[in-house]
Design a protein around this motif. Structure first.
Motif, PDB file in Angstrom:
ATOM      1  N   THR A 136      13.892 -53.269 -14.809  1.00  0.00           N
ATOM      2  CA  THR A 136      12.487 -53.569 -14.526  1.00  0.00           C
ATOM      3  C   THR A 136      12.154 -53.371 -13.056  1.00  0.00           C
ATOM      4  O   THR A 136      10.986 -53.145 -12.720  1.00  0.00           O
ATOM      5  CB  THR A 136      12.124 -55.000 -14.958  1.00  0.00           C
ATOM      6  N   ASN A 137      13.133 -53.449 -12.173  1.00  0.00           N
ATOM      7  CA  ASN A 137      12.870 -53.142 -10.772  1.00  0.00           C
ATOM      8  C   ASN A 137      12.372 -51.703 -10.598  1.00  0.00           C
ATOM      9  O   ASN A 137      11.704 -51.389  -9.605  1.00  0.00           O
ATOM     10  CB  ASN A 137      14.134 -53.325  -9.925  1.00  0.00           C
ATOM     11  N   VAL A 153      10.257 -50.157 -12.607  1.00  0.00           N
ATOM     12  CA  VAL A 153       8.958 -49.919 -13.249  1.00  0.00           C
ATOM     13  C   VAL A 153       7.883 -49.589 -12.219  1.00  0.00           C
ATOM     14  O   VAL A 153       7.067 -48.672 -12.423  1.00  0.00           O
ATOM     15  CB  VAL A 153       8.554 -51.131 -14.108  1.00  0.00           C
ATOM     16  N   VAL A 190      13.147 -55.027 -22.459  1.00  0.00           N
ATOM     17  CA  VAL A 190      12.292 -54.928 -21.275  1.00  0.00           C
ATOM     18  C   VAL A 190      11.988 -53.476 -20.936  1.00  0.00           C
ATOM     19  O   VAL A 190      10.991 -53.182 -20.256  1.00  0.00           O
ATOM     20  CB  VAL A 190      12.925 -55.632 -20.051  1.00  0.00           C
ATOM     21  N   ASN A 191      12.802 -52.549 -21.401  1.00  0.00           N
ATOM     22  CA  ASN A 191      12.545 -51.140 -21.091  1.00  0.00           C
ATOM     23  C   ASN A 191      11.273 -50.607 -21.736  1.00  0.00           C
ATOM     24  O   ASN A 191      10.773 -49.547 -21.335  1.00  0.00           O
ATOM     25  CB  ASN A 191      13.741 -50.277 -21.497  1.00  0.00           C
ATOM     26  N   ALA A 223       8.588 -51.722 -21.131  1.00  0.00           N
ATOM     27  CA  ALA A 223       7.618 -51.764 -20.030  1.00  0.00           C
ATOM     28  C   ALA A 223       7.470 -50.410 -19.356  1.00  0.00           C
ATOM     29  O   ALA A 223       6.473 -50.160 -18.655  1.00  0.00           O
ATOM     30  CB  ALA A 223       8.038 -52.813 -18.996  1.00  0.00           C
TER      31      ALA A 223
END
Length: 621
Positions: A97-98, A100, A143-144, A146
């Motif tokens: 997520t960092n 994104v 979470v991917n 996102a």
């Protein structure tokens, strides 16, 4: 050929090439990575094998922050005119997520980056695994997901058999100038380590042709008809001019027709600042010359621009009744904006065709003379801003002037957020098409140092000046360590004004009294109105391995810049500036809504001014 999925990806990427105008480039020139349990035994192991067996096939670069490494990849791709890219691999969860934010930046700016985030187990044998986000709606969500809205292409590789099609789809988007942006292949950690028998032809050298779509003759005829009827035409050069390597075609077209050229943030450098037909930056952060011509223009030829609100001054810049637009863009999405006559084509091909179609026609001599006078008047303004003599601390414009005068024509200035991008847009004297690199599509704080690292990786023969404010430096300075580690020399000009100066100025103009924008102790009042915080960012940079020079005056700054440019080591030049000394006004507006009702008189006054400015906004229909 029996390889793991991770090994197959690395081998495939090393064999890809791009080609435009008969010149081949390595498509994926390397891979940034931070390893965790989600990628260390898959992509990480594959990169190790490649480094040992075929050094240079896909070089690995160690990063400090996952967002930072995507910014570096974006800077690299932009510097290479989108013909080469870098991959970025992360673990699962927060490491993924960092990335994104970096993905969004790349997609907004139409820059090719390849993201390979680790993902949860495809087999789900031990779910939930460390750093897995569980969603009761389904076990196939992670979470991917996102990444989906911020990627131009997204796929999750649940089985090895899915990989070949996904890889080909990814390369197609990376090399399509109309569709490019972040490309994400989410890689479940167990699948990365899974072996499979791959066909040999998957790893053969593959050349991806980057097209120059030719304009439709009928579209050129329609555009030429509109331009021939113009009395006060204006060219707006966007980033597409530079990416298409169309700067010479633009110069020829402008000289043949006598139409003055204004530039967007991404298009700055399309024409040298001192060319007789250059009128400088356009829009909310533009020159008074370009904005004066924009207000009067009856036909506007946009080349490679997506018409952002800063370019159009929130649709107030082009004020003439009945103003018409002709839009040259490789992307139909952008070519259709403002109800323009669309020429969907490569910028260079279209400009050459328009030059031929308009042979014998030109803007009036009086109009050209007026544009030249306005441009010279603005250059005098720039000269005064460069040597303002502000005291006791220098103005930010004096810092920009010192950097501009010390830098050579091919040197690159890098910036992204805060007040400096706007000041650079209107004040920087650009002498080379690749000499100006300001990320203002996403305007992401923290981009500067990481982006500068990518620029230097892409162009090691150029000096790179990174301009970063204290607010942006505090967001993300870690890639200084990467620059030191890789022996990649940067000159970082760290401008200290003890707060968020840009938003402070905006806040004041909106009646919000610079609330929350200064770095101060909490005082006896209970508010953040105490003394300045004792933060020493120069010492911080030194602790990260950079060489540090401190400057208190413009003369000391100029001497430090000369020393830093001559050095072989990454050097941070620290300078305090006056946060209240602004740059020359652009005589343009930016639509930021003001509270419609308020107890504060300052806000009520700002709302009244906002309502007056809003009346000039146009639909361009």
């Amino acid at each position: 050929m029996r390889l793991t999925v991770g090994q197959a990806i690395v081998r495939f990427l090393a064999a890809q090439r791009s080609e435009r105008d008969g010149v081949e480039h390595k498509l994926v020139e390397g891979c940034f990575g931070i390893f965790g349990h989600g990628n260390v035994a898959g992509i990480g192991q594959a990169l190790l094998e490649a480094e040992l067996a075929t050094p240079g096939a896909l070089p690995y670069h160690q990063a400090r922050n996952e967002q930072g490494m995507v910014h570096a990849a974006a800077g690299f791709a932009r510097m290479r005119n989108r013909l080469s890219a870098l991959a970025c691999t992360s673990s699962i969860g927060p490491g993924a997520t960092n990335m994104v934010t970096g993905a969004a930046l790349a997609t907004v700016n139409r820059l090719p980056v390849l993201l390979l985030p680790g993902d949860v187990f495809a087999t789900r044998v031990a779910s939930p695994v460390l750093q897995e986000l569980e969603d009761p709606r389904g076990y196939d969500i992670s979470v991917n997901d996102a990444f989906r809205p911020v990627s131009r292409f997204f796929d999750r590789i649940w089985r090895p058999e899915q990989l070949p099609a996904a890889l080909l789809g990814a390369m197609r988007v990376l090399t399509d100038p109309a569709e490019t942006g972040a490309v994400t292949l989410a890689l479940p950690q167990d699948v990365q380590a899974q072996a499979f028998d791959w066909p040999d032809e998957l790893f053969a050298t593959r050349v991806w042709h980057v097209a120059r779509p030719a304009p439709e003759p009928a579209a050129i005829a329609r555009a030429a008809q509109v331009l021939r009827a113009a009395r006060r035409p204006l060219i707006v050069a966007g980033g597409g001019v530079i990416y298409a390597e169309a700067t010479e075609a633009l110069r020829r077209f402008a000289e043949a027709t006598g139409i003055p050229v204004a530039e967007t943030q991404a298009g700055k450098g399309s024409l040298r600042y001192d060319h007789p037909l250059s009128v400088g930056a356009l829009g909310a952060t533009g020159s008074t010359a370009a904005n004066a011509l924009a207000r009067e223009a009856d036909v506007v030829l946009g080349v490679g621009t997506r018409w952002s609100d800063f370019t159009t001054a929130s649709r107030t810049a082009f004020a003439a009744p009945g103003v018409r637009f002709v839009n040259v863009n490789v992307a139909a999405f952008d070519a259709a904006k403002h109800a323009g006559v669309a020429v969907v084509a490569d910028a260079r091909s279209a400009l050459d065709a328009l030059t031929a179609a308009l042979r014998g026609w030109g803007a009036g001599a009086g109009y050209r003379e007026r544009a030249g006078k306005l441009a010279r008047r603005w250059d005098d303004t720039v000269e005064r801003a460069y040597h303002a003599g502000n005291g006791p601390l220098p103005a930010q414009s004096e810092v920009l002037g010192a950097v501009n005068e010390v830098s050579a024509p091919r040197d690159v200035v890098v910036c992204a957020a805060g007040s400096m991008p706007g000041d650079l847009h209107k004040l920087w004297r650009t002498r080379d098409p690749k000499g100006y690199h300001v990320e203002y599509g996403f305007s992401c704080m923290g981009y500067e140092i990481a982006g500068g690292l990518g620029v230097k990786l892409a162009a090691p023969d150029r000096e790179v000046f990174v301009l970063v404010g204290d607010g942006s430096y505090l967001m993300m300075a870690q890639e200084l360590v990467t620059a030191v580690q890789e022996r990649i020399k940067l000159v970082v000009v760290l401008v200290q004004n003890h707060g968020f100066a840009s938003i402070g100025r905006l806040s004041e103009s909106l009646g919000s009294q610079r609330f929350g924008t200064a770095y101060r102790y909490r005082g006896e009042s209970g508010r953040l109105d105490g003394d300045v915080l004792p933060v020493d960012l120069a010492a911080n940079a030194e602790s990260l391995g950079a060489r540090v020079l401190r400057a208190r005056t413009v003369d000391e700054l100029r001497a430090a810049l000369v020393e830093a440019r001559a050095s072989e080591h990454t050097t941070v030049v620290h300078v305090d500036v006056d946060p209240l000394a602004g740059a020359p006004e652009s005589e343009a507006w930016w639509d930021v809504p003001v509270a419609e009702t308020a107890a504060l008189e300052s806000t009520r006054e700002a709302r009244a001014e906002y309502a007056r400015a809003k009346q000039a906004q146009r639909g361009y229909l």
